[in-house]
Structure formats: C-alpha cells, structure tokens
Scaffold this motif. Sequence first.
Motif, PDB file in Angstrom:
ATOM      1  N   GLY A 345      11.848  -7.081   6.465  1.00 45.22           N
ATOM      2  CA  GLY A 345      11.450  -5.806   5.676  1.00 45.22           C
ATOM      3  C   GLY A 345      10.189  -5.030   6.355  1.00 45.22           C
ATOM      4  O   GLY A 345       9.544  -5.802   7.122  1.00 45.22           O
ATOM      5  N   THR A 346      10.075  -3.945   6.003  1.00 41.70           N
ATOM      6  CA  THR A 346       8.930  -3.044   6.034  1.00 41.70           C
ATOM      7  C   THR A 346       7.656  -3.658   5.568  1.00 41.70           C
ATOM      8  O   THR A 346       7.647  -4.047   4.504  1.00 41.70           O
ATOM      9  CB  THR A 346       9.029  -1.841   5.892  1.00 41.70           C
ATOM     10  OG1 THR A 346      10.254  -1.071   6.428  1.00 41.70           O
ATOM     11  CG2 THR A 346       7.863  -0.926   6.295  1.00 41.70           C
ATOM     12  N   ALA A 347       6.706  -3.758   6.321  1.00 38.32           N
ATOM     13  CA  ALA A 347       5.289  -4.547   5.783  1.00 38.32           C
ATOM     14  C   ALA A 347       4.610  -3.307   4.727  1.00 38.32           C
ATOM     15  O   ALA A 347       4.693  -1.951   4.847  1.00 38.32           O
ATOM     16  CB  ALA A 347       4.203  -4.241   7.025  1.00 38.32           C
ATOM     17  N   ARG A 348       4.081  -3.866   3.621  1.00 42.21           N
ATOM     18  CA  ARG A 348       3.469  -2.909   2.611  1.00 42.21           C
ATOM     19  C   ARG A 348       2.329  -3.553   2.511  1.00 42.21           C
ATOM     20  O   ARG A 348       1.868  -4.749   2.134  1.00 42.21           O
ATOM     21  CB  ARG A 348       4.384  -3.295   1.407  1.00 42.21           C
ATOM     22  CG  ARG A 348       5.781  -2.435   1.221  1.00 42.21           C
ATOM     23  CD  ARG A 348       6.309  -2.727   0.130  1.00 42.21           C
ATOM     24  NE  ARG A 348       7.006  -4.175  -0.257  1.00 42.21           N
ATOM     25  CZ  ARG A 348       6.322  -4.798  -0.915  1.00 42.21           C
ATOM     26  NH1 ARG A 348       5.474  -4.498  -1.907  1.00 42.21           N
ATOM     27  NH2 ARG A 348       6.938  -6.194  -1.234  1.00 42.21           N
ATOM     28  N   THR A 349       1.232  -2.722   2.867  1.00 44.66           N
ATOM     29  CA  THR A 349      -0.409  -3.170   2.912  1.00 44.66           C
ATOM     30  C   THR A 349      -0.962  -2.463   1.631  1.00 44.66           C
ATOM     31  O   THR A 349      -0.654  -1.172   1.371  1.00 44.66           O
ATOM     32  CB  THR A 349      -0.888  -2.795   4.304  1.00 44.66           C
ATOM     33  OG1 THR A 349      -0.164  -3.281   5.351  1.00 44.66           O
ATOM     34  CG2 THR A 349      -2.419  -3.142   4.330  1.00 44.66           C
ATOM     35  N   GLY A 350      -1.713  -3.100   0.838  1.00 45.49           N
ATOM     36  CA  GLY A 350      -2.630  -2.334  -0.127  1.00 45.49           C
ATOM     37  C   GLY A 350      -3.924  -3.424  -0.048  1.00 45.49           C
ATOM     38  O   GLY A 350      -4.350  -4.245   0.486  1.00 45.49           O
ATOM     39  N   GLN A 351      -4.722  -2.860  -1.325  1.00 42.18           N
ATOM     40  CA  GLN A 351      -6.020  -3.728  -1.856  1.00 42.18           C
ATOM     41  C   GLN A 351      -5.870  -4.875  -2.406  1.00 42.18           C
ATOM     42  O   GLN A 351      -4.693  -4.971  -3.319  1.00 42.18           O
ATOM     43  CB  GLN A 351      -6.680  -2.647  -2.392  1.00 42.18           C
ATOM     44  CG  GLN A 351      -7.239  -1.283  -1.626  1.00 42.18           C
ATOM     45  CD  GLN A 351      -7.639  -0.101  -2.528  1.00 42.18           C
ATOM     46  OE1 GLN A 351      -7.019   0.087  -3.483  1.00 42.18           O
ATOM     47  NE2 GLN A 351      -8.673   0.394  -2.121  1.00 42.18           N
ATOM     48  N   PRO A 352      -6.433  -5.693  -2.276  1.00 39.94           N
ATOM     49  CA  PRO A 352      -6.391  -7.122  -3.083  1.00 39.94           C
ATOM     50  C   PRO A 352      -6.566  -6.722  -4.594  1.00 39.94           C
ATOM     51  O   PRO A 352      -7.132  -5.828  -5.126  1.00 39.94           O
ATOM     52  CB  PRO A 352      -7.531  -8.018  -2.688  1.00 39.94           C
ATOM     53  CG  PRO A 352      -7.726  -7.334  -1.311  1.00 39.94           C
ATOM     54  CD  PRO A 352      -7.380  -5.815  -1.193  1.00 39.94           C
ATOM     55  N   ASP A 353      -5.592  -7.715  -5.366  1.00 37.37           N
ATOM     56  CA  ASP A 353      -5.805  -7.573  -6.772  1.00 37.37           C
ATOM     57  C   ASP A 353      -5.002  -6.215  -7.269  1.00 37.37           C
ATOM     58  O   ASP A 353      -5.438  -5.874  -8.479  1.00 37.37           O
ATOM     59  CB  ASP A 353      -7.148  -8.016  -7.247  1.00 37.37           C
ATOM     60  CG  ASP A 353      -7.023  -8.248  -8.839  1.00 37.37           C
ATOM     61  OD1 ASP A 353      -6.053  -8.739  -9.220  1.00 37.37           O
ATOM     62  OD2 ASP A 353      -8.133  -7.849  -9.545  1.00 37.37           O
ATOM     63  N   THR A 354      -4.150  -5.675  -6.536  1.00 41.80           N
ATOM     64  CA  THR A 354      -3.316  -4.578  -6.960  1.00 41.80           C
ATOM     65  C   THR A 354      -2.027  -4.693  -6.915  1.00 41.80           C
ATOM     66  O   THR A 354      -1.679  -5.624  -5.893  1.00 41.80           O
ATOM     67  CB  THR A 354      -3.730  -3.185  -6.165  1.00 41.80           C
ATOM     68  OG1 THR A 354      -3.351  -3.545  -4.866  1.00 41.80           O
ATOM     69  CG2 THR A 354      -5.179  -2.983  -6.298  1.00 41.80           C
TER      70      THR A 354
END
Length: 407
Positions: A345-354
């Motif tokens: 699946g597509t990578a989903r990148t975000g900020q830690p602890d969110t």
Amino acid sequence: MGFNISLSGINAANSDLNVTANNIANVNTTGFKESRAEFADLFQATSYGLSKNAIGSGVRTTNVAQQFIQGNNEQTGRSLDMAVSGEGFFTLTMNGARVYSRAGNFQTDQQGYVVNPQGARLQVFAPTADGSSFDAGRMTDLQLLTTDSPPRQTSMVNVSFTLPANAKQPTVTPFDPTNSNSYSHSTGGITVYDSLGVSHTQTSYFVKTATPNQWEVHNYVDGQPAGDAVPLTFSDTGTLTAPANGRIVMDPFTPSTGAGELAMTLDLSGSTQYGEQFALRNTAQDGYAAGKLNEITISEEGVVFARYSNGDDRALGQVALTTFNNPQGLQAKGNNLWAETFDSGTARTGQPDTSNLGKIQAGSLESSTVDLTEQLVNMITAQRNFQANAQMVSTQDQITQTIINIR
C-alpha cells in the motif's frame, strides 16, 4: 507420485528450517522482525475438478511472512540511538531511493548528516522560518550543526524588587553612583550582552524622594548613564503605578567592542513598596553570549534539539515516521531496510505521536522480536517433519523394489 509428495514435504521442511535458522541468526539484530514460513496443500486438478476422494499432491511454501510486532526497547544512553514505541518506520533515503527501517542505531557521517550504518540518511520535517513549528509537507536530511550558536543581543532586562515603605532620603546629594550614601538601594550588576556576545554590566540605583510613595531610578551601563532619572510611583497599597506599564526605555549604549547600539528596555512589572527592608526578588535578561554545542536531545515527538552552552536550544527537525496498510507486503532489502511495494500500500508519512504513529524513545534501541526458545522448538518440529518425509521416500522405495521383484 508418492516420491513427489514426499519430496514436496522435504522441501517445505527445509524451507521451515531455513526460516528458523535465519531467525536464530538474527536474535541480536537491532530492529529485526521474526519471519514465519507459511504453507499450503497441493491437489492435482483435472478438467472435471477435484473429486471428494481426491488425494493431495503434497505441500508448497506460499509465503515467508515477517511479523511486525513491537520489540523490547533497550536503553543504551547514546543520544543518536532511537526506537519507535508503537507503529511506524524511520524514513530514510539511500542513493536517491526512499527506504524504511525499525533500526534506530544512527550515527553521523563526515558532513554531519545522521545516517544508519549503511549510509542511508534519516529524514526529518524541516523547521519553519521562525522555528516555532515544522513543515509536515517537506522532508529533508537531518544534519547536525557543528558551528557555534551565535550570540543574542539583550533587548529586555527584567527586575523585580520590593522597596522599603519607611525609607528615608539619602544623606548625600546629588546622586553619585560611586557614593553609596547618595542612593538608597541598587540592583547590583546585571550582565547583559551586545550583538557580538560581549558582556556588559547594567545597574539600577533607587533614590527615595521627599514625596511619599515616590522614588527615582537611575540606570547605568558599564558606569555610563543610560538616560535621565525616571520617577517611580507606588499606590498606598504598595503597587507600582508609574510608569504605567512598568517599563522604562533606556537610552542606547554604544559599546567599544565594535558591536551595534545596545538598546534595552527595563521591565519593573510586579515590583512593590512594602515593609521595612529592600528585597531584590528576581533579575533576568534575554541575551546570551556565543555558545558551544553541548549535546543533541530528541523528544518523544521526535523533535531533534541542539543544546548549547549558552542555554540556547535550536530545533533541527522532527523525525518523520511512515506506516503502511500492509507492512507484510514490504520488500525486504537487507541491512534492516524495507522498500514500498504495491502489496504494502501507499506510504503514509507523519509526525510521531500523531494519528496511529508511535512515539520516539531516545537513547534506546528496539531489540529483535525473535524468541529463541520458540525458535528452538520450531527447529525440532521442522527436523522431525524432514525426517518423516525422508522416511516416506525410503518406504516408497521399498514398495517400488517389492513390486519390481515380483515374478
């Protein structure tokens, strides 16, 4: 036919042994995820399909699935060691390609970039221009600063004090900062800094006037007056009423160091006139000298701070974590790295602890998820399966030899 069935069982048992051997070999590999061999039965299909009495044709290995469960986070005390507590992978770039890892044993290269042992660079969200937040839409390589922290010129001096309500006028006039009998009290020397980080001394002298509840404050920098005397007025309950906002703008001071003008404001908010004794409750100022890099710290939210000897903390970036709908669909690249595939699946990148992303545990490493006792049991089971299928080959051979010997 029986030979082929037994041979498929031998191959499956051998695959199981190989997977178990690989797990045991990586029992101490940082961020390693245990694998599991998965099998499916085989049937020989005809144009009519399978009958209810069909005999199977053996077994095949359908998948070697890595188990993406949380490993134990072991404390190391090393500042660049990181572990993800929860979901998500560290995001890295290697030779222009994006890869992912659970192993947080990072170090710096000769250019100061934070890399894994294979040289893949750790990705972070860059700080905004004012440094107050991070641009979650832009990732960049994390590079540690090796330069000194520049100085900051003092612009605000905060002084909080209590003047005695029963104070008398000084016995000597006019005011002279070199004569302690010409003033009632002083703040002592407060260290302030010019634009080059050179320290100077700011002092405030308090002189009681003949008017009740009124004083004068004389401000000096390095022994030079920073403006005329300013009246201070207190109410009959001891609170400061003038200047109205509690602030005094001092005249600019030109240092001899070649720095720019030192323009400062004195904030006396919260000062009072009570009792019979002078009390200097607090002094502070917002400048500092140049500083040396002391340490790198990382918060649970993945914010990487450079901390300097002058007390300055500078955010260098926020660690970017990536998650996938199907982590088992990732392609193993070796060296504790995975790559995105169609199946993941597509990578989903975000900020830690969110969202569903975990926290960053600094000074720790995630240990391998291999349970050695479980793997040893799996090894014995796979060995028995191998032996049983080999025995079936031997039995089939005996049966075939018996048939050949019939006369």
